[in-house]
Write a protein that holds these residues in place. Structure first.
Motif, PDB file in Angstrom:
ATOM      1  N   VAL A   1       4.062  -6.860   9.208  1.00  0.00           N
ATOM      2  CA  VAL A   1       3.790  -8.096   8.468  1.00  0.00           C
ATOM      3  C   VAL A   1       2.640  -7.887   7.483  1.00  0.00           C
ATOM      4  O   VAL A   1       2.680  -8.387   6.350  1.00  0.00           O
ATOM      5  CB  VAL A   1       3.482  -9.248   9.449  1.00  0.00           C
ATOM      6  N   GLN A   2       1.628  -7.134   7.889  1.00  0.00           N
ATOM      7  CA  GLN A   2       0.511  -6.852   6.989  1.00  0.00           C
ATOM      8  C   GLN A   2       0.948  -6.028   5.788  1.00  0.00           C
ATOM      9  O   GLN A   2       0.400  -6.166   4.691  1.00  0.00           O
ATOM     10  CB  GLN A   2      -0.589  -6.118   7.755  1.00  0.00           C
ATOM     11  N   ASP A   3       1.957  -5.168   5.967  1.00  0.00           N
ATOM     12  CA  ASP A   3       2.418  -4.290   4.892  1.00  0.00           C
ATOM     13  C   ASP A   3       3.451  -4.943   3.970  1.00  0.00           C
ATOM     14  O   ASP A   3       3.695  -4.441   2.871  1.00  0.00           O
ATOM     15  CB  ASP A   3       3.034  -3.011   5.472  1.00  0.00           C
ATOM     16  N   ILE A   4       4.068  -6.018   4.422  1.00  0.00           N
ATOM     17  CA  ILE A   4       5.183  -6.605   3.682  1.00  0.00           C
ATOM     18  C   ILE A   4       4.765  -7.172   2.338  1.00  0.00           C
ATOM     19  O   ILE A   4       5.475  -7.056   1.337  1.00  0.00           O
ATOM     20  CB  ILE A   4       5.866  -7.705   4.530  1.00  0.00           C
ATOM     21  N   GLY A   5       3.612  -7.795   2.294  1.00  0.00           N
ATOM     22  CA  GLY A   5       3.201  -8.470   1.065  1.00  0.00           C
ATOM     23  C   GLY A   5       4.111  -9.650   0.789  1.00  0.00           C
ATOM     24  O   GLY A   5       4.376 -10.475   1.670  1.00  0.00           O
TER      25      GLY A   5
ATOM     26  N   LYS B   1       8.973 -12.995  13.354  1.00  0.00           N
ATOM     27  CA  LYS B   1       9.228 -14.421  13.122  1.00  0.00           C
ATOM     28  C   LYS B   1       8.074 -15.264  13.646  1.00  0.00           C
ATOM     29  O   LYS B   1       7.647 -16.225  12.983  1.00  0.00           O
ATOM     30  CB  LYS B   1      10.543 -14.828  13.795  1.00  0.00           C
ATOM     31  N   ASN B   2       7.565 -14.940  14.815  1.00  0.00           N
ATOM     32  CA  ASN B   2       6.454 -15.701  15.381  1.00  0.00           C
ATOM     33  C   ASN B   2       5.200 -15.574  14.521  1.00  0.00           C
ATOM     34  O   ASN B   2       4.476 -16.564  14.309  1.00  0.00           O
ATOM     35  CB  ASN B   2       6.157 -15.223  16.801  1.00  0.00           C
ATOM     36  N   LEU B   3       4.936 -14.378  14.024  1.00  0.00           N
ATOM     37  CA  LEU B   3       3.790 -14.189  13.141  1.00  0.00           C
ATOM     38  C   LEU B   3       3.975 -14.946  11.838  1.00  0.00           C
ATOM     39  O   LEU B   3       3.025 -15.506  11.283  1.00  0.00           O
ATOM     40  CB  LEU B   3       3.595 -12.695  12.863  1.00  0.00           C
ATOM     41  N   SER B   4       5.202 -14.977  11.347  1.00  0.00           N
ATOM     42  CA  SER B   4       5.493 -15.694  10.104  1.00  0.00           C
ATOM     43  C   SER B   4       5.252 -17.190  10.258  1.00  0.00           C
ATOM     44  O   SER B   4       4.731 -17.846   9.354  1.00  0.00           O
ATOM     45  CB  SER B   4       6.949 -15.432   9.689  1.00  0.00           C
ATOM     46  N   ARG B   5       5.629 -17.739  11.414  1.00  0.00           N
ATOM     47  CA  ARG B   5       5.449 -19.181  11.641  1.00  0.00           C
ATOM     48  C   ARG B   5       3.983 -19.574  11.606  1.00  0.00           C
ATOM     49  O   ARG B   5       3.650 -20.708  11.270  1.00  0.00           O
ATOM     50  CB  ARG B   5       6.041 -19.565  13.003  1.00  0.00           C
TER      51      ARG B   5
ATOM     52  N   GLU C   1       0.581 -18.330   6.274  1.00  0.00           N
ATOM     53  CA  GLU C   1       0.716 -19.213   5.120  1.00  0.00           C
ATOM     54  C   GLU C   1       2.034 -19.019   4.400  1.00  0.00           C
ATOM     55  O   GLU C   1       2.417 -19.842   3.581  1.00  0.00           O
ATOM     56  CB  GLU C   1      -0.438 -18.959   4.142  1.00  0.00           C
ATOM     57  N   ARG C   2       2.722 -17.944   4.698  1.00  0.00           N
ATOM     58  CA  ARG C   2       3.955 -17.632   3.990  1.00  0.00           C
ATOM     59  C   ARG C   2       5.080 -17.331   4.965  1.00  0.00           C
ATOM     60  O   ARG C   2       4.919 -16.551   5.894  1.00  0.00           O
ATOM     61  CB  ARG C   2       3.717 -16.421   3.090  1.00  0.00           C
ATOM     62  N   PHE C   3       6.232 -17.978   4.750  1.00  0.00           N
ATOM     63  CA  PHE C   3       7.393 -17.754   5.600  1.00  0.00           C
ATOM     64  C   PHE C   3       8.105 -16.476   5.158  1.00  0.00           C
ATOM     65  O   PHE C   3       8.370 -16.272   3.977  1.00  0.00           O
ATOM     66  CB  PHE C   3       8.365 -18.932   5.524  1.00  0.00           C
ATOM     67  N   ILE C   4       8.390 -15.599   6.117  1.00  0.00           N
ATOM     68  CA  ILE C   4       9.085 -14.341   5.824  1.00  0.00           C
ATOM     69  C   ILE C   4      10.564 -14.520   6.105  1.00  0.00           C
ATOM     70  O   ILE C   4      10.967 -14.838   7.224  1.00  0.00           O
ATOM     71  CB  ILE C   4       8.527 -13.198   6.689  1.00  0.00           C
ATOM     72  N   SER C   5      11.390 -14.324   5.091  1.00  0.00           N
ATOM     73  CA  SER C   5      12.833 -14.435   5.245  1.00  0.00           C
ATOM     74  C   SER C   5      13.400 -13.100   5.699  1.00  0.00           C
ATOM     75  O   SER C   5      13.011 -12.054   5.185  1.00  0.00           O
ATOM     76  CB  SER C   5      13.459 -14.806   3.912  1.00  0.00           C
ATOM     77  N   MET C   6      14.308 -13.124   6.672  1.00  0.00           N
ATOM     78  CA  MET C   6      14.892 -11.889   7.187  1.00  0.00           C
ATOM     79  C   MET C   6      16.401 -12.006   7.291  1.00  0.00           C
ATOM     80  O   MET C   6      16.934 -13.039   7.684  1.00  0.00           O
ATOM     81  CB  MET C   6      14.320 -11.564   8.575  1.00  0.00           C
TER      82      MET C   6
END
Length: 228
Positions: free
Chosen positions: A47-51, A76-80, A83-88
């Motif tokens: 998640v830290q690397d995704i940007g 998904k839990n970290l995304s929730r 500040e930003r939702f990660i789509s997968m």
């Protein structure tokens, strides 16, 4: 996390595991709780690397399905909580490279949709395959159970890379120290282990032991019992 060659493992008597595998295992190499905790840490690193990228996950079946599912759930839990939702997007490919406990020279790749859809996209690899792409910027990830000599991943990556994706990353639960390494290392991995044939946490021996939560070393009795 590196597990040394002289690591004796944990006694089976310290853990619960399916009774039908009694007598088939040497010891517990990595308990389930440690696997879960390490997977959560990998998710945080990813998640830290995704940007600002979204993720397309390609899961390598069948051995990678539990690691992939747990890793995706942690992301998904970290995304929730960010500040930003990660789509997968998640899809699957299946590789067959073992007969009993021996690696085969010829490898079968099964599954996957039209891979030309990958052209020009950014990817990160958790072993998964086949997927429609809906994002302009994607972090494409293969999610795999174990990397040994690296031959399997090289075949898989060569198949994907001819479609010229912008970015590909590989996450593997295990990396095995072997006498035949090709120098390949995944971008993210949980444990480096000795050159042992391990089962559990969806890793199998002829389709057995997938229901074992811990990663264990199979003994000669177990190999003979389930040999085909």
């Amino acid at each position: 996390i590196q597990i040394s060659d002289n690591w004796p493992g944990y006694s089976l008597d310290l853990f619960t595991y399916p009774q039908h595998y009694y007598g088939d295992l040497e010891y517990v190499l990595i308990p389930h709780g440690i696997i879960v905790d390490r997977t959560e840490r990998l998710a945080k690193d990813i998640v830290q690397d995704i940007g600002d990228n979204d993720i397309v996950v390609l899961c390598v079946l069948k051995g990678g399905y539990k690691f992939c599912a747990d890793l995706v759930e942690h992301i998904k839990n970290l995304s929730r909580n960010s500040e930003r939702f990660i789509s997968m997007k998640v899809d699957f490919v299946r590789l067959k490279s073992y007969h009993n406990d021996q690696s085969m020279q010829d490898m079968q790749i099964m599954g996957g949709d039209d891979l030309s859809k990958l052209t020009g996209k950014s990817f990160s690899r958790f072993p998964l395959f086949s997927f429609p792409l809906f994002f302009l910027t994607l972090f494409f990830m293969f999610c795999k159970d174990i990397v040994g000599t690296g031959r399997t991943m090289k075949v898989l990556l060569n198949t994907i890379e001819k479609y010229k994706p912008k970015m590909i990353k590989v996450a593997s639960l295990l990396v095995k120290r072997t006498s035949r390494p090709d120098g390949y290392r995944p971008d993210y991995y949980g444990f480096e282990i000795p050159d042992l044939f391990v089962v559990g946490y969806a890793l199998d021996y002829n389709e057995h032991f997938r229901d074992l939560n811990h990663i264990c070393v199979i003994n000669d009795h177990g190999k003979a019992k389930y040999r085909v």
